[in-house]
Structure formats: C-alpha cells, structure tokens
Design an enzyme around this catalytic site. Structure first.
Site, PDB file in Angstrom:
ATOM      1  N   HIS A   1      52.514 102.832   7.566  1.00 53.88           N
ATOM      2  CA  HIS A   1      53.957 103.085   7.717  1.00 53.88           C
ATOM      3  C   HIS A   1      54.464 104.124   6.697  1.00 53.88           C
ATOM      4  O   HIS A   1      54.837 105.204   7.093  1.00 53.88           O
ATOM      5  CB  HIS A   1      54.799 101.793   7.651  1.00 53.88           C
ATOM      6  CG  HIS A   1      54.311 100.717   8.565  1.00 53.88           C
ATOM      7  ND1 HIS A   1      54.170 100.926   9.921  1.00 53.88           N
ATOM      8  CD2 HIS A   1      53.897  99.438   8.327  1.00 53.88           C
ATOM      9  CE1 HIS A   1      53.705  99.813  10.481  1.00 53.88           C
ATOM     10  NE2 HIS A   1      53.521  98.909   9.545  1.00 53.88           N
TER      11      HIS A   1
ATOM     12  N   ASP B   1      49.339  98.551  15.978  1.00 54.05           N
ATOM     13  CA  ASP B   1      49.965  97.569  15.102  1.00 54.05           C
ATOM     14  C   ASP B   1      50.318  96.251  15.793  1.00 54.05           C
ATOM     15  O   ASP B   1      49.462  95.409  16.003  1.00 54.05           O
ATOM     16  CB  ASP B   1      51.194  98.242  14.459  1.00 54.05           C
ATOM     17  CG  ASP B   1      51.816  97.434  13.330  1.00 54.05           C
ATOM     18  OD1 ASP B   1      51.421  96.283  13.135  1.00 54.05           O
ATOM     19  OD2 ASP B   1      52.706  97.950  12.637  1.00 54.05           O
TER      20      ASP B   1
HETATM   21  C1  NGQ Z   1      52.285  91.988   9.583  1.00 53.43           C
HETATM   22  N1  NGQ Z   1      53.616  93.743  10.514  1.00 53.43           N
HETATM   23  O1  NGQ Z   1      51.654  91.657   8.601  1.00 53.43           O
HETATM   24  O2  NGQ Z   1      51.960  91.671  10.720  1.00 53.43           O
HETATM   25  C2  NGQ Z   1      53.497  92.878   9.385  1.00 53.43           C
HETATM   26  C3  NGQ Z   1      54.741  92.066   9.242  1.00 53.43           C
HETATM   27  C4  NGQ Z   1      54.988  91.656   6.779  1.00 53.43           C
HETATM   28  C5  NGQ Z   1      54.233  94.908  10.441  1.00 53.43           C
HETATM   29  N2  NGQ Z   1      54.666  95.293   9.294  1.00 53.43           N
HETATM   30  C6  NGQ Z   1      54.749  91.075   8.127  1.00 53.43           C
HETATM   31  N3  NGQ Z   1      54.400  95.664  11.474  1.00 53.43           N
HETATM   32  O3  NGQ Z   1      54.957  92.866   6.579  1.00 53.43           O
HETATM   33  O4  NGQ Z   1      55.236  90.841   5.877  1.00 53.43           O
HETATM   34 ZN    ZN Z   2      50.748  95.946  10.207  1.00 55.51          ZN
END
Ligand code: NGQ
Ligand code: ZN
Length: 462
Positions: A275, A326
């Site tokens: 990101h 993702d």
């Molecule tokens: C994840 N996903 O770990 O799946 C993360 C969200 C976080 C994205 N950032 C959870 N798209 O970052 O704590």
């Molecule tokens: Zn992720």
C-alpha cells in the site's frame, strides 16, 4: 530428453515484441531457450499472442470467501476499521480444510485471469482460540497444498504478528489466531523451509504484518533468524495504508510509518511495502531510491477507502511497483492496472498519466503498466518469473485474439486493449512452470475445486 517446446507467432520478450519465437523448457519448468525468428517445425503452437504471466504480490486467500460481505451500511461511520471487524468475525470459524478449499478456488480463479504466481501474506496460523494446531505449519501447509493442487506459483510469506498497536500494545481477541512470538515464528519458518526450498514452484519469505503488529526488537529478531535460513528472502509489510495508522504512528514515535521504518531498518530491494498510500514527497523519494517494491492493490484500496498512492511522483523517480489482489474483492490483473491509472485520471483530469520510459515516441500506457507490474511483482516474490527469458520459469499467458477487445490488435496496442478494454478476461491458455494449467479458459480441477469451495462456504455462512 525431458525438454519440451512451444512455438509462438508473437511473444512479449524482455527486449519487446518478437515474431516466430521458439521456447524451450526443461523438465523442472525453466525456460532454457527463447529463439525469435525460428521455424515452427512440428512443435506445439500457441493459439494466440504470448505474454508473461502476472505475479500477484499480495493475497490473503481466505478473504476471497467474504468478498461482498462487507458492503452493507453499518451503524454510522463505516471505514476500513469497521470492515476489519467484519473480516475478523468471518475468519473466527475458518478451519484448515476451509482455508485449503478457499485458496484452491482462488488460485484457480487467479490462473484463469492471468496471474501465474502469488505472494500469500499468511497470518491465519492457529485455531479459533489461538491455540496452535498440532503441527505449527498446519495452515501454511494448506496454502501450499492449494498452490500445488492448482499449479499456482507460490511465495509463502508467513506473517509475524505479536501486538495490537504501535509500541507493543496488547493484541485484541479477534487477533488471537495470528499471534506468534519471534521464537515460535522462527520455528514455523524452519519447519516450512525444507519443503519449500526443494520446490521450484515455491519460495519462502516473511511478512511483519504492519508496524502495529511488531516491535523493533521482535522484527529484528525475526529478520536475523530469517537471514540464517534464506538470505535475501522477500520481506513484505503493510504500511501507511490508512491515515489513522499514520496519525497513531506519529503520536507514538513522532515519525510517520514509512519514515520510521527507514530510520530503523535497512530497507532495500528485497522489501515490499504494501500500500504505502500515505507518504510525503520525501518518503516517496526514499522508497523509490531504496528500490523496495511498492505493493499496490488498487481495487482493495478503493474498496476499503484507503486513499491514492502518489504514483506520478513515484514513477517519475523510477520507483519499483507491482500489483496484488489483496482482499480479492476483484481477481483480475487487468482491473488492478486499469484502476491504478484511472484513479490518477480522475483526480488530475488528464489522460495517459502513468507512463514508463519505454523508448519510442508514444509509449503505450497499458503496455507500460503491464511491463512495470511484471518486473516489480517478480522482484517482490523473489522468484525467477515475470519475463520470458532463459533461466526464468515458463510462466506464460496466451491471449485470445478472437476476443472482440483484442481482434486486429498487435504489439503494445494489444496490451492497451487488454488493460483498458479486456473486461471479460481475454485469456485463453495459461502455462505455469512449463505445464498447461488453463486450456481454452478451463482448468482441469475446476469441478472438484468449485465443489470444495461451495462446501466450505455452506459451513461458513450458516
Ligand atoms: C489484513 N488488509 O491484514 O488483512 C489487512 C487488514 C489490518 C488490508 N490492509 C487488517 N487490506 O491491516 O490490520
Ligand atoms: Zn493485505
């Protein structure tokens, strides 16, 4: 003996489009020869133009099964953080069997859309109450089995997750299944290493989940352990995705996340910053200079309301980037590339924004995006992929030239049509490691794998 061939009328090579290309592959799935201007002979002939398969550098496989379940208005201010609660609720009951079934269906879908390798950012390690399975690597093995079952190339990135916020805050109950201290985490890497090292379809790396989930000490310990096991292994981290994350990091350390990371760790080409949405000009320049890969996931970033990566400045400084699906709200390399460009068209009110130095007087945007994402994706996944050259894996996609969006196009105009007009995936055949995995749009395991996915969902949605 053990060699096989493929002849292509048109193929995208590192030097550009070439005609009459004869590919030679060894039994292990590596390209040993790539000869333009060859005679077709009796060799098998690709049914359309051949391009390298796209690396998908960021995946949380289990999230494919909840795609679309977070699109209902909650009780007020819906955000990334409320979506995360929905996601934690969904993963609470997932079993190892479910993970394998969902990952297999996802990887099959990825192959059909033209992805030939994936970086699995894997943090669902333990049972529902946080107790490890009898085998620490149970969940990792499920991911590996899904990759094997479908033929997908895999860079397995077990996640180091120890805390619930900056500065070593305690994790919350929704995060129990993710937690390991550095010792147990290194044990997991050690357990997985021999099997992965023996398989040219796989590579091992690691992923500190985010600066919220590790401390300087725990990350140092994990990096040192990893270096003893796989020097130069890829290291992926979520960073600066949400403004709240930037604010919390500032409150904790006085520095922004990207800035903090570069001040405390030697971040270079084997790192992938996933990101990296919210960066100052200085941070953007530092990431570009360091040759770390920016891991961009435009459809997820749009879906979660993250913000827009400073791509024009990053590309102007020759920053390295690749794409990932993702959360798998969409599984399509062309949709990722298109929305990467469209985001910037919409905010700048201009056209043809994200161009690369491709030479020639009017470089194609679609072709440039595709080529840059191949190079960055391959670098991030730490495997010899993303280019059709001797020594690389024979991972390739045959486009369907009969498709309305592609008909009559050649060379870079073909890639422009693919990226901007190829909505229903004009991918015909897909080869990974020298083996055909998709033929005429179909994968051999399709029925069985789809049934397994449905069974997992029947149980998860009740
Ligand atoms: C994840 N996903 O770990 O799946 C993360 C969200 C976080 C994205 N950032 C959870 N798209 O970052 O704590
Ligand atoms: Zn992720």
């Amino acid at each position: 003996m053990g060699q096989s061939h493929l002849f292509a009328d048109h193929a995208l090579l590192p030097s550009g489009w070439a005609q009459a290309v004869l590919f030679t592959m060894d039994e292990a799935g590596f390209l040993t020869g790539v000869a333009p201007g060859a005679a077709p002979g009796d060799h098998p002939r690709a049914a359309g133009p051949v391009i390298p398969g796209m690396p998908n550098l960021h995946s949380h496989a289990f999230q494919r099964a909840m795609a679309g379940l977070g699109e209902r208005v909650g009780d007020g201010d819906d955000s990334f953080w409320t979506w995360r609660e929905v996601m934690y609720g969904f993963l609470a009951r997932i079993t190892p069997e479910d993970v394998q079934a969902i990952a297999a269906a996802l990887y099959l879908e990825m192959l059909k859309s033209g992805y030939t390798a994936v970086g699995e950012f894997h943090y669902l390690h333990h049972g529902p109450d946080g107790t490890p399975y009898d085998s620490l690597g149970e969940m990792s093995h499920r991911i590996m089995a899904a990759a094997r079952e479908t033929g997908m190339g895999l860079t397995h990135l077990p996640v180091l997750y120890g805390y619930g916020g900056f500065g070593g805050q305690a994790a919350n109950p929704g995060q129990r299944r993710f937690l390991n201290d550095p010792d147990r985490f290194l044990q997991l890497l050690q357990d997985l290493h021999p099997e992965i090292a023996a398989d040219p379809q796989c590579a091992l790396g690691m992923a500190p989940h985010s600066l919220r989930a590790v401390t300087e000490d725990s990350l140092n310990q994990a990096l040192t352990g990893l270096a003893g096991l796989v020097p130069d292994a890829p290291v992926h981290i979520h960073i600066a995705e949400q403004t709240k994350e930037v604010d919390d990091c500032l409150a904790w350390s006085g520095q922004r996340p990207v800035d903090w990371l570069y001040q405390h760790f030697e971040v270079g080409p084997r790192w992938c910053l996933v990101h990296a949405t919210h960066m100052t000009d200085g941070e953007t320049a530092q990431v570009a200079r360091s040759r770390a890969v920016a891991g961009l996931c435009p459809t997820t970033e749009a879906n979660l309301g993250d913000g827009i990566f400073p791509a024009p400045a990053f590309l102007a400084q020759n920053g390295v980037w690749g794409i990932g699906s993702d959360s798998h709200i969409s599984v399509s390399p062309i949709e990722e590339l298109r929305w990467f460009e469209y985001g910037h068209r919409l905010i700048s009110r201009r056209r043809n924004v994200l161009t690369a130095e491709l030479g020639g007087s009017s470089p194609s945007v679609g072709a440039g995006l595709y080529r840059m994402a191949l190079a960055g994706g391959a670098q991030a996944l730490g495997r010899p992929i993303g280019s059709l050259a001797p020594g690389a894996r024979a991972d390739l996609v045959v486009l369907d030239l009969a498709h309305r969006a592609l008909y009559g196009r050649t060379g870079d105009l073909l890639l422009d049509a693919l990226v901007f007009a190829g909505n229903d995936t004009p991918v015909r055949d897909v080869m990974v490691g020298g083996k055909w995995r998709v033929r005429e749009g179909r994968h051999d395991g399709e029925e069985t794998i789809t049934r397994g996915f449905q069974k997992a969902l029947d149980h998860l949605l009740t």
